[in-house]
Design a protein around this motif. Structure first.
Motif, mmCIF file in Angstrom:
data_model
loop_
_atom_site.group_PDB
_atom_site.id
_atom_site.type_symbol
_atom_site.label_atom_id
_atom_site.label_comp_id
_atom_site.label_asym_id
_atom_site.label_seq_id
_atom_site.Cartn_x
_atom_site.Cartn_y
_atom_site.Cartn_z
ATOM 1 N N ILE A 1 0.944 -1.225 0.169
ATOM 2 C CA ILE A 1 0.156 -0.355 0.027
ATOM 3 C C ILE A 1 0.921 1.310 0.171
ATOM 4 O O ILE A 1 2.134 1.210 0.383
ATOM 5 C CB ILE A 1 -0.755 -0.154 1.239
ATOM 6 N N GLN A 2 0.754 2.306 -1.001
ATOM 7 C CA GLN A 2 1.061 3.319 -1.016
ATOM 8 C C GLN A 2 0.366 4.531 -0.767
ATOM 9 O O GLN A 2 -0.452 4.731 0.113
ATOM 10 C CB GLN A 2 1.695 3.317 -1.970
ATOM 11 N N LYS A 3 0.538 5.810 -0.500
ATOM 12 C CA LYS A 3 0.257 7.347 -0.365
ATOM 13 C C LYS A 3 -0.653 7.049 -1.168
ATOM 14 O O LYS A 3 -1.135 6.819 -3.278
ATOM 15 C CB LYS A 3 1.069 8.137 -0.389
ATOM 16 N N ILE B 1 -0.556 1.843 7.392
ATOM 17 C CA ILE B 1 -1.346 2.914 6.876
ATOM 18 C C ILE B 1 -0.993 3.903 7.431
ATOM 19 O O ILE B 1 -0.783 4.842 6.413
ATOM 20 C CB ILE B 1 -3.207 2.868 7.720
ATOM 21 N N LYS B 2 -0.865 4.316 8.515
ATOM 22 C CA LYS B 2 -0.341 5.458 9.390
ATOM 23 C C LYS B 2 1.373 6.220 8.599
ATOM 24 O O LYS B 2 1.541 7.548 8.010
ATOM 25 C CB LYS B 2 -0.247 5.890 10.469
ATOM 26 N N LYS B 3 2.108 4.813 8.362
ATOM 27 C CA LYS B 3 3.438 5.401 7.253
ATOM 28 C C LYS B 3 3.467 5.118 6.245
ATOM 29 O O LYS B 3 4.692 6.297 6.066
ATOM 30 C CB LYS B 3 4.181 4.151 7.754
ATOM 31 N N VAL C 1 -5.139 6.015 3.062
ATOM 32 C CA VAL C 1 -6.388 6.509 4.186
ATOM 33 C C VAL C 1 -6.680 5.189 4.733
ATOM 34 O O VAL C 1 -6.772 4.082 3.605
ATOM 35 C CB VAL C 1 -7.260 6.993 2.271
ATOM 36 N N LEU C 2 -7.559 6.269 5.257
ATOM 37 C CA LEU C 2 -7.952 4.608 5.913
ATOM 38 C C LEU C 2 -9.513 4.590 6.340
ATOM 39 O O LEU C 2 -10.211 5.874 6.500
ATOM 40 C CB LEU C 2 -7.206 4.502 7.337
ATOM 41 N N ALA C 3 -10.278 3.363 6.469
ATOM 42 C CA ALA C 3 -11.645 3.837 6.730
ATOM 43 C C ALA C 3 -12.198 2.484 7.091
ATOM 44 O O ALA C 3 -11.523 1.282 6.661
ATOM 45 C CB ALA C 3 -12.907 3.981 4.650
ATOM 46 N N LEU C 4 -12.624 2.282 8.183
ATOM 47 C CA LEU C 4 -13.067 0.919 8.829
ATOM 48 C C LEU C 4 -15.150 1.405 8.592
ATOM 49 O O LEU C 4 -15.581 2.030 9.103
ATOM 50 C CB LEU C 4 -13.237 1.557 10.027
ATOM 51 N N VAL C 5 -15.753 0.499 8.515
ATOM 52 C CA VAL C 5 -16.153 -0.448 8.384
ATOM 53 C C VAL C 5 -16.971 -1.204 9.901
ATOM 54 O O VAL C 5 -16.718 -2.126 9.386
ATOM 55 C CB VAL C 5 -17.118 -1.219 6.925
ATOM 56 N N THR C 6 -18.091 -0.771 10.771
ATOM 57 C CA THR C 6 -17.907 -1.476 11.720
ATOM 58 C C THR C 6 -18.890 -0.994 12.828
ATOM 59 O O THR C 6 -20.054 -0.157 12.228
ATOM 60 C CB THR C 6 -16.584 -1.106 12.545
#
Length: 185
Positions: free
Chosen positions: A74-76, A99-101, A105-110
């Motif tokens: 995964i990349q920017k 992801i932070k490093k 972008v992060l999305a959470l389905v929860t």
């Protein structure tokens, strides 16, 4: 049997009626903006994730399932969509650090808007469904384990894909999508 089918259908309808439309639209926008989309879920959430990834691929998106041998790094400007009832497994916590490093972008389905990783998410799509944990804030269900969450996620993510494709100016036709469907079965 008919009564069970009607009850399950009504349960899912009730869950989906309580989904925040703005959160769903925000996820749609992230899908469009992403260079590549990565999908992660464990267990049955992972199965819902694979269905979501397949439908995104049919829609012309560049998409990968985390954990598959052909998944690149995964990349920017890439997007990771995590599907998890609890939103709090050790694997999710580990992925968030990556992801932070990488400035992805992060999305959470929860079901768990308060999951520890939610503070690191650009989008949290809350699905107010019952999980296998049967917490006091979860709705009642006749269904076992996390069935209500799984079914709700499946229909919700399908709806987000339909919405996204309808909004796209370069949306694929049915025939183009059909041509992307596997021909090795």
């Amino acid at each position: 049997m008919r009564n069970i089918l009607e009850t399950v259908t009504q349960e899912i309808k009730t869950v989906l009626a309580h989904v925040n439309e703005t959160e769903a639209i925000e996820l749609s926008e992230l899908l469009v903006q992403a260079k590549n989309i990565f999908v992660f879920g464990e267990g049955r959430s992972g199965l819902m994730g694979k269905a979501f990834a397949m439908r995104l691929m049919h829609g012309g998106f560049s998409v990968y399932v985390v954990g598959e041998t052909t998944t690149p790094s995964i990349q920017k400007d890439d997007l990771l969509v995590v599907i998890s009832g609890s939103g709090s497994s050790a694997m999710i916590t580990s992925l968030v650090e990556t992801i932070k490093k990488k400035e992805a972008v992060l999305a959470l389905v929860t079901t768990n808007r308060e999951a520890k990783v939610s503070k690191d998410c650009q989008n949290v799509l809350h699905v107010p469904a019952a999980t296998k944990y049967r917490k006091s804030n979860e709705p009642d269900t006749i269904q076992p384990l996390g069935n209500q969450f799984d079914q709700s996620v499946h229909l919700l993510l399908d709806s987000i894909i339909i919405y996204t494709l309808e909004k796209a100016s370069d949306s694929m036709s049915f025939e183009e999508m059909k041509n992307k469907h596997t021909n090795m079965e």
